[in-house]
Design a protein around this motif. Structure first.
Motif, PDB file in Angstrom:
ATOM      1  N   ASN A   1      50.613  10.389  92.209  1.00 16.21           N
ATOM      2  CA  ASN A   1      50.651   8.931  92.042  1.00 16.21           C
ATOM      3  C   ASN A   1      49.627   8.502  90.993  1.00 16.21           C
ATOM      4  OD1 ASN A   1      48.225   9.217  93.376  1.00 16.21           O
ATOM      5  ND2 ASN A   1      48.916   8.271  95.275  1.00 16.21           N
ATOM      6  N   GLY A   2      49.326   7.209  90.952  1.00 16.40           N
ATOM      7  CA  GLY A   2      48.460   6.698  89.911  1.00 16.40           C
ATOM      8  C   GLY A   2      47.059   6.363  90.398  1.00 16.40           C
ATOM      9  N   SER A   3      46.129   6.400  89.458  1.00 15.24           N
ATOM     10  CA  SER A   3      44.818   5.818  89.739  1.00 15.24           C
ATOM     11  C   SER A   3      44.974   4.307  89.774  1.00 15.24           C
ATOM     12  CB  SER A   3      43.809   6.217  88.661  1.00 15.24           C
ATOM     13  OG  SER A   3      44.260   5.811  87.376  1.00 15.24           O
TER      14      SER A   3
ATOM     15  N   ARG B   1      47.041   1.060  86.038  1.00 13.80           N
ATOM     16  CA  ARG B   1      47.490   2.261  86.745  1.00 13.80           C
ATOM     17  C   ARG B   1      47.812   3.349  85.714  1.00 13.80           C
ATOM     18  NH1 ARG B   1      48.989   0.749  92.098  1.00 13.80           N
ATOM     19  NH2 ARG B   1      47.949  -1.244  92.466  1.00 13.80           N
ATOM     20  N   CYS B   2      47.347   4.555  85.963  1.00 16.55           N
ATOM     21  CA  CYS B   2      47.688   5.683  85.100  1.00 16.55           C
ATOM     22  C   CYS B   2      47.469   6.969  85.877  1.00 16.55           C
ATOM     23  CB  CYS B   2      46.884   5.662  83.802  1.00 16.55           C
ATOM     24  SG  CYS B   2      45.102   5.589  84.003  1.00 16.55           S
ATOM     25  N   GLN B   3      47.771   8.093  85.246  1.00 14.91           N
ATOM     26  CA  GLN B   3      47.634   9.384  85.915  1.00 14.91           C
ATOM     27  C   GLN B   3      46.624  10.297  85.231  1.00 14.91           C
ATOM     28  OE1 GLN B   3      51.746  10.738  86.047  1.00 14.91           O
ATOM     29  NE2 GLN B   3      52.026   9.871  88.082  1.00 14.91           N
ATOM     30  N   ASP B   4      46.451  10.131  83.944  1.00 13.32           N
ATOM     31  CA  ASP B   4      45.550  10.988  83.188  1.00 13.32           C
ATOM     32  C   ASP B   4      44.142  10.384  83.146  1.00 13.32           C
ATOM     33  OD1 ASP B   4      44.959  13.122  81.133  1.00 13.32           O
ATOM     34  OD2 ASP B   4      44.581  11.325  79.942  1.00 13.32           O
ATOM     35  N   PRO B   5      43.090  11.131  83.525  1.00 11.28           N
ATOM     36  CA  PRO B   5      41.730  10.590  83.515  1.00 11.28           C
ATOM     37  C   PRO B   5      41.281  10.112  82.143  1.00 11.28           C
ATOM     38  CG  PRO B   5      41.803  12.626  84.781  1.00 11.28           C
ATOM     39  CD  PRO B   5      43.133  12.503  84.100  1.00 11.28           C
ATOM     40  N   GLY B   6      41.699  10.815  81.086  1.00 10.39           N
ATOM     41  CA  GLY B   6      41.341  10.383  79.742  1.00 10.39           C
ATOM     42  C   GLY B   6      41.964   9.052  79.384  1.00 10.39           C
ATOM     43  N   THR B   7      43.201   8.844  79.813  1.00  4.33           N
ATOM     44  CA  THR B   7      43.874   7.569  79.581  1.00  4.33           C
ATOM     45  C   THR B   7      43.149   6.438  80.286  1.00  4.33           C
ATOM     46  OG1 THR B   7      46.007   8.667  79.329  1.00  4.33           O
ATOM     47  CG2 THR B   7      46.053   6.328  79.892  1.00  4.33           C
ATOM     48  N   ARG B   8      42.655   6.729  81.447  1.00  6.78           N
ATOM     49  CA  ARG B   8      41.882   5.738  82.211  1.00  6.78           C
ATOM     50  C   ARG B   8      40.680   5.249  81.394  1.00  6.78           C
ATOM     51  NH1 ARG B   8      39.810   7.140  88.356  1.00  6.78           N
ATOM     52  NH2 ARG B   8      39.924   5.021  89.199  1.00  6.78           N
TER      53      ARG B   8
ATOM     54  N   SER C   1      44.010   9.411  90.780  1.00  5.80           N
ATOM     55  CA  SER C   1      45.316   9.970  91.108  1.00  5.80           C
ATOM     56  C   SER C   1      45.153  11.069  92.153  1.00  5.80           C
ATOM     57  CB  SER C   1      45.977  10.564  89.858  1.00  5.80           C
ATOM     58  OG  SER C   1      46.206   9.575  88.884  1.00  5.80           O
ATOM     59  N   MET C   2      46.190  11.263  92.932  1.00  9.08           N
ATOM     60  CA  MET C   2      46.176  12.312  93.951  1.00  9.08           C
ATOM     61  C   MET C   2      46.969  13.516  93.448  1.00  9.08           C
ATOM     62  SD  MET C   2      47.279  12.078  97.937  1.00  9.08           S
ATOM     63  CE  MET C   2      49.005  11.779  97.546  1.00  9.08           C
ATOM     64  N   VAL C   3      46.421  14.716  93.660  1.00  8.87           N
ATOM     65  CA  VAL C   3      47.091  15.946  93.242  1.00  8.87           C
ATOM     66  C   VAL C   3      47.498  16.725  94.483  1.00  8.87           C
ATOM     67  CG1 VAL C   3      46.868  18.076  91.930  1.00  8.87           C
ATOM     68  CG2 VAL C   3      45.728  15.995  91.120  1.00  8.87           C
ATOM     69  N   SER C   4      48.773  17.104  94.552  1.00  2.28           N
ATOM     70  CA  SER C   4      49.301  17.843  95.706  1.00  2.28           C
ATOM     71  C   SER C   4      48.932  19.317  95.604  1.00  2.28           C
ATOM     72  CB  SER C   4      50.826  17.710  95.768  1.00  2.28           C
ATOM     73  OG  SER C   4      51.223  16.366  95.898  1.00  2.28           O
ATOM     74  N   ASP C   5      48.445  19.878  96.703  1.00  4.30           N
ATOM     75  CA  ASP C   5      48.073  21.285  96.742  1.00  4.30           C
ATOM     76  C   ASP C   5      49.328  22.139  96.942  1.00  4.30           C
ATOM     77  OD1 ASP C   5      45.937  23.450  97.114  1.00  4.30           O
ATOM     78  OD2 ASP C   5      47.179  23.666  98.912  1.00  4.30           O
ATOM     79  N   PRO C   6      49.574  23.132  96.087  1.00  8.18           N
ATOM     80  CA  PRO C   6      50.807  23.938  96.199  1.00  8.18           C
ATOM     81  C   PRO C   6      50.926  24.693  97.518  1.00  8.18           C
ATOM     82  CG  PRO C   6      49.761  24.253  94.049  1.00  8.18           C
ATOM     83  CD  PRO C   6      48.793  23.476  94.891  1.00  8.18           C
ATOM     84  N   PHE C   7      49.818  25.242  98.012  1.00 11.42           N
ATOM     85  CA  PHE C   7      49.875  25.987  99.283  1.00 11.42           C
ATOM     86  C   PHE C   7      50.330  25.084 100.420  1.00 11.42           C
ATOM     87  CE2 PHE C   7      47.622  26.702 103.314  1.00 11.42           C
ATOM     88  CZ  PHE C   7      48.227  27.890 103.711  1.00 11.42           C
ATOM     89  N   LEU C   8      49.794  23.853 100.461  1.00  8.49           N
ATOM     90  CA  LEU C   8      50.151  22.943 101.550  1.00  8.49           C
ATOM     91  C   LEU C   8      51.592  22.455 101.422  1.00  8.49           C
ATOM     92  CD1 LEU C   8      46.839  20.909 101.916  1.00  8.49           C
ATOM     93  CD2 LEU C   8      47.785  22.592 103.502  1.00  8.49           C
ATOM     94  N   ILE C   9      52.069  22.274 100.201  1.00  3.86           N
ATOM     95  CA  ILE C   9      53.484  21.933 100.018  1.00  3.86           C
ATOM     96  C   ILE C   9      54.355  23.051 100.585  1.00  3.86           C
ATOM     97  CG2 ILE C   9      55.340  21.598  98.343  1.00  3.86           C
ATOM     98  CD1 ILE C   9      53.377  20.202  96.524  1.00  3.86           C
ATOM     99  N   GLU C  10      54.020  24.293 100.231  1.00  3.66           N
ATOM    100  CA  GLU C  10      54.802  25.444 100.688  1.00  3.66           C
ATOM    101  C   GLU C  10      54.761  25.571 102.207  1.00  3.66           C
ATOM    102  OE1 GLU C  10      54.974  30.313 100.023  1.00  3.66           O
ATOM    103  OE2 GLU C  10      53.583  29.072  98.863  1.00  3.66           O
TER     104      GLU C  10
END
Length: 401
Positions: free
Chosen positions: A196-198, A274-281, A313-322
């Motif tokens: 999602n977005g910051s 709202r954005c997703q990239d920290p640099g864009t922020r 922004s929130m980043v989904s952990d691949p292990f927890l998705i699996e």
């Protein structure tokens, strides 16, 4: 809520059936709890009644708990039978400042407050998860913290407050969840990577010099200056942000002036980024401040900028998705699908900054309805409560196996 009977040792190997049976026993009570919370919505950190309901239910279940975490949050503690990782499962408790229009028999009894985002569902779901995991705790390798959080819907984050009070001390992983009224009940969803977005907010007050509307040359007009400011702000995303990086800047309010024939002393605008990239922020904030400085020089005004960084922004952990996908497939089959990321914000992202995390989407649409979150007529399917209890209890049990 009454405690359910512990499963017999032989049956614990059939974990899916055990979790489903335990959930079936408590589903009617969870719906009652949800409807009680729905009728008594509380906003921000002022969730004392809701927190009391949670604490009373945890007490009945024999779950050790602490109140007043992050001001009005509640934390439940479930210790497994063997050493292992510690998992947080989080639900938000606060409502929105919306006048309810559902006409339901358990509609809000408070004017101007409503659970229009389904946090009442979330709270009931986490109580149910606590009930199930408490019952099977002797068979878990590790511990669970139940995080009942205030103030998700406000800039002053309840997640931040609970983190400051130590909710993540000793924690290895975290699961969150959210109902989705645009997805069929009985389905689940996930977002890979950035989910999602910051969320940042700004208030800009343009100070000038008031005067008679018929003699503008004797005044400095903040309305004209603000009109130019609003248009310039809209060029930031279109002309300064990399087109491959998603971002939006929205001015949501303008306040200034009281009558027809007076140029006012000031005008104030409010907006969100709202954005997703920290640099864009960083690019957007710097551009907002630069444009305001230029406005001062070109329009003879003073631009007072209050720019507040909110959640990342929130980043989904691949292990927890699996792990979550596997647990859901084991019980429900192929009902987990990939969802597109959005620019909606979620302060569970502050938890995800600290520990690997994932937020599960739980389908909550009623047949024949087309509900949206934050709507005064929002009516989710209450079956999503039991679905969430089963899915997340199984996921937790598999992670702590």
């Amino acid at each position: 809520m009454t405690k359910v009977s512990p499963p017999d040792v032989a049956r614990i190997n059939d974990l899916v059936s055990v979790v489903q049976d335990l959930t079936d026993q408590i589903e009617p009570q969870l719906i009652e709890i949800r409807r009680d919370i729905h009728a008594h919505p509380e906003t921000g950190f002022d969730v004392t009644r809701t927190a009391d309901v949670v604490a009373q239910e945890l007490e009945r279940l024999g779950i050790e708990h602490q109140t007043g975490v992050g001001r009005t949050g509640v934390v439940g503690f479930i210790k497994g039978g063997r050493p292992g990782k510690t998992l947080v499962i989080r639900a938000d408790m606060d409502a929105l400042p919306i006048e309810e229009q559902t006409g339901l028999p358990f509609a809000s009894v408070y004017d101007g407050k409503m659970h229009a985002c389904g946090h009442d569902l979330h709270t009931a779901t986490l109580i149910g998860i606590g009930s199930v995991l408490k019952t099977i705790a002797p068979h878990l390798a590790g511990n669970v913290k139940l995080m009942f959080q205030p103030a998700e819907e406000t800039q002053e984050s309840g997640a931040r407050a609970m983190i400051a009070d130590g909710i993540l001390d000793g924690v290895d992983l975290a699961l969150g969840f959210h109902n989705h009224p645009d997805e069929p009940t009985g389905t689940f969803s996930f977002v890979e990577g950035i989910a999602n977005g910051s969320s940042d907010e700004f208030e800009i007050t343009v100070h000038a010099q008031s005067g008679h509307a018929a003699r503008p040359h004797h005044a400095v007009d903040p309305i004209v200056a603000t009109a130019q400011l609003v248009l310039q702000l809209q060029t930031i995303v279109s002309r300064e942000v990399d087109p491959m990086h998603t971002a939006v800047l929205t001015v949501g309010a303008i306040h200034g002036g009281n009558t027809h024939n007076i140029i006012p002393d000031s005008v104030m605008i409010m907006g969100t980024v709202r954005c997703q990239d920290p640099g864009t922020r960083d690019v957007i904030e710097a551009a907002v401040r630069r444009i305001c400085a230029g406005l001062e020089a070109s329009m003879r005004v003073k631009a007072e900028v209050n720019y507040v960084r909110g959640v990342p922004s929130m980043v989904s952990d691949p292990f927890l998705i699996e792990a979550t996908t596997a647990a859901i497939h084991e019980r429900y089959g192929d009902v987990m699908f990939k969802r597109q990321a959005s620019l909606g914000s979620e302060d569970f992202a502050l938890v995800a900054e600290k520990v690997p995390s994932f937020q599960l989407g739980i389908g909550a649409s009623q047949e024949g309805r087309h509900d949206k979150l934050h709507n005064s007529d929002y009516q989710p399917d209450e079956r999503c409560i039991a679905n969430g209890v089963v899915a997340l209890s199984l996921t937790a049990a598999r992670i702590l196996s």
